[in-house]
Design a protein around this motif. Structure first.
Motif, PDB file in Angstrom:
ATOM      1  N   ASN A   1       5.540 -10.093  -5.907  1.00  0.00           N
ATOM      2  CA  ASN A   1       5.352  -8.850  -6.667  1.00  0.00           C
ATOM      3  C   ASN A   1       4.310  -9.004  -7.760  1.00  0.00           C
ATOM      4  O   ASN A   1       3.391  -8.187  -7.891  1.00  0.00           O
TER       5      ASN A   1
ATOM      6  N   THR B   1      -3.737  -5.852  -7.722  1.00  0.00           N
ATOM      7  CA  THR B   1      -3.909  -4.395  -7.664  1.00  0.00           C
ATOM      8  C   THR B   1      -4.481  -3.863  -8.976  1.00  0.00           C
ATOM      9  O   THR B   1      -5.371  -2.999  -8.980  1.00  0.00           O
ATOM     10  N   ILE B   2      -3.987  -4.384 -10.092  1.00  0.00           N
ATOM     11  CA  ILE B   2      -4.532  -3.988 -11.398  1.00  0.00           C
ATOM     12  C   ILE B   2      -6.005  -4.389 -11.494  1.00  0.00           C
ATOM     13  O   ILE B   2      -6.841  -3.610 -11.967  1.00  0.00           O
TER      14      ILE B   2
ATOM     15  N   SER C   1      -0.746  -0.488  -2.866  1.00  0.00           N
ATOM     16  CA  SER C   1      -1.933  -1.338  -2.792  1.00  0.00           C
ATOM     17  C   SER C   1      -2.788  -1.016  -1.566  1.00  0.00           C
ATOM     18  O   SER C   1      -4.012  -1.110  -1.616  1.00  0.00           O
TER      19      SER C   1
ATOM     20  N   GLY D   1      10.644  -2.924  -5.034  1.00  0.00           N
ATOM     21  CA  GLY D   1       9.375  -2.941  -5.763  1.00  0.00           C
ATOM     22  C   GLY D   1       8.254  -3.514  -4.929  1.00  0.00           C
ATOM     23  O   GLY D   1       7.115  -3.008  -4.955  1.00  0.00           O
TER      24      GLY D   1
ATOM     25  N   LEU E   1       4.989  -1.426  -3.867  1.00  0.00           N
ATOM     26  CA  LEU E   1       3.698  -1.963  -4.278  1.00  0.00           C
ATOM     27  C   LEU E   1       2.803  -2.225  -3.076  1.00  0.00           C
ATOM     28  O   LEU E   1       1.584  -2.040  -3.143  1.00  0.00           O
TER      29      LEU E   1
ATOM     30  N   LEU F   1       0.722  -7.303  -7.898  1.00  0.00           N
ATOM     31  CA  LEU F   1       0.492  -6.355  -8.990  1.00  0.00           C
ATOM     32  C   LEU F   1      -0.755  -6.738  -9.783  1.00  0.00           C
ATOM     33  O   LEU F   1      -1.576  -5.873 -10.124  1.00  0.00           O
TER      34      LEU F   1
END
Length: 340
Positions: A296, A303-304, A37, A29, A33, A300
């Protein structure tokens, strides 16, 4: 008797399988990611183009990604790992499943020290991690001493920590308002890693590496500290001394990350709990897994934040607050100490 033994063996094998699969999944993951990204934004490149641009021939698009996105991604992974492992250590030392460096004021104390350095003596920028560490120690000492009343109550630590955190956050915001919008101060106050560079990575990397190595060195001790104090003492463990040393490691990890990324709440709370569900409470597994999962989760969240309101950005700290708030309430309601 034989049936019970077989059931125990099957249960243990199932736990090992889940633990192994969780490590594999979280590693894959993180790699996926990482690639995703890299390609979020106005410039996008294929994996082959990225490899060629990094190792074969100059590519302007790859160079731009290398200078702007790579540092941000590495900072997210390093800070996420550090804050998550800091949460693991605090929860073990304080024997409090609700402990988190953001909630109990450690991160805000470190943030205050970092902001003071950036606002008053910007020439000492490269010493910011050291001052942040001292600020984190001050915050931890305040919370620990003010929570002591014929022993330490998990809920009392949380309540005092929330109060100390609110005080430091208020001071940080006040200094940020008086700094005239200084970019260094603003990035710490807002938890913004948009303009971070390779110099920030070079500041963060050695401290995080040291902190994670020290945390792993004490993994066996952390397993023993999970026992009753009397039992640990009977095994020849100097409980209070070791708690102090491990607390310093936890403060180091949280403070150094805060000096670069600002305060990111709830990350050190959420990740250790998920880690215990997937790999168990053995700190030899829990610490490395929390480091991977923390990287992670932070990446994440960042990135969101970059995509959900594009072309505008929402900081990872805000994303984590939105996710972590309900998670904290759920854990608080389930805690045996709730309402005591």
């Amino acid at each position: 008797m034989k049936k019970t033994l077989n059931d125990d063996v099957r249960r243990e094998n199932r736990k090992r399988a889940v633990s192994y699969f969780s490590f594999v999944l979280v590693t894959i993951g993180l790699l996926v990611l990482f690639i995703v990204s890299l390609n979020i934004g106005s410039i996008q490149v294929s994996f082959k183009q990225l490899m060629d641009g990094l190792f074969v021939a100059y590519d302007e698009s790859v160079a731009t990604i290398y200078d702007l996105r790579f540092p941000r991604i590495f900072i997210s992974i390093l800070a996420g790992a550090a804050i998550s492992v800091s949460g693991v250590l605090f929860q073990a030392v304080l024997k409090n499943p609700l402990a988190d460096p953001g909630i109990i004021g450690i991160s805000s104390g470190a943030s205050l020290a970092a902001v003071l350095v950036m606002a008053l003596v910007p020439s000492l920028y490269f010493l910011t991690p050291l001052f942040a560490f001292l600020g984190g120690i001050l915050a931890f000492s305040l919370v620990y001493s003010l929570s002591w009343k014929e022993g330490l109550s998990p809920l009392r630590i949380i309540l005092v920590g929330v109060a100390v955190n609110a005080m430091f956050v208020g001071l940080v915001n006040a200094i940020g308002a008086m700094s005239g919008g200084s970019s260094g101060v603003a990035s710490i106050v807002n938890g913004n890693i948009t303009m971070k560079t390779w110099s920030d990575v070079s500041i963060l990397f050695p401290y995080v590496l040291l902190g994670l190595a020290l945390a792993l060195m004490f993994s066996d001790t952390l397993n023993i500290l999970s026992l009753e104090d009397r039992t640990a003492c009977s095994l020849g463990i100097e409980v209070n001394k070791l708690r102090f040393i491990i607390s310093l490691i936890a403060v180091l990890l949280a403070s150094i990350s805060t000096a670069v990324t600002g305060v990111v709440g709830f990350l050190g709370l959420i990740v250790p709990h998920i880690g215990r569900l997937l790999v168990g409470s053995d700190h030899k597994k829990l610490i490395p897994f929390s480091a991977l999962l923390g990287g992670n989760v932070f990446l994440l969240a960042d990135t969101i934040g970059r995509t959900v309101a594009y072309p505008h950005e929402i900081s990872a700290a805000i994303i984590m607050s939105v996710i972590g708030g309900p998670f904290f309430i759920m854990l608080l309601r389930r805690s045996k100490s709730y309402g005591k």
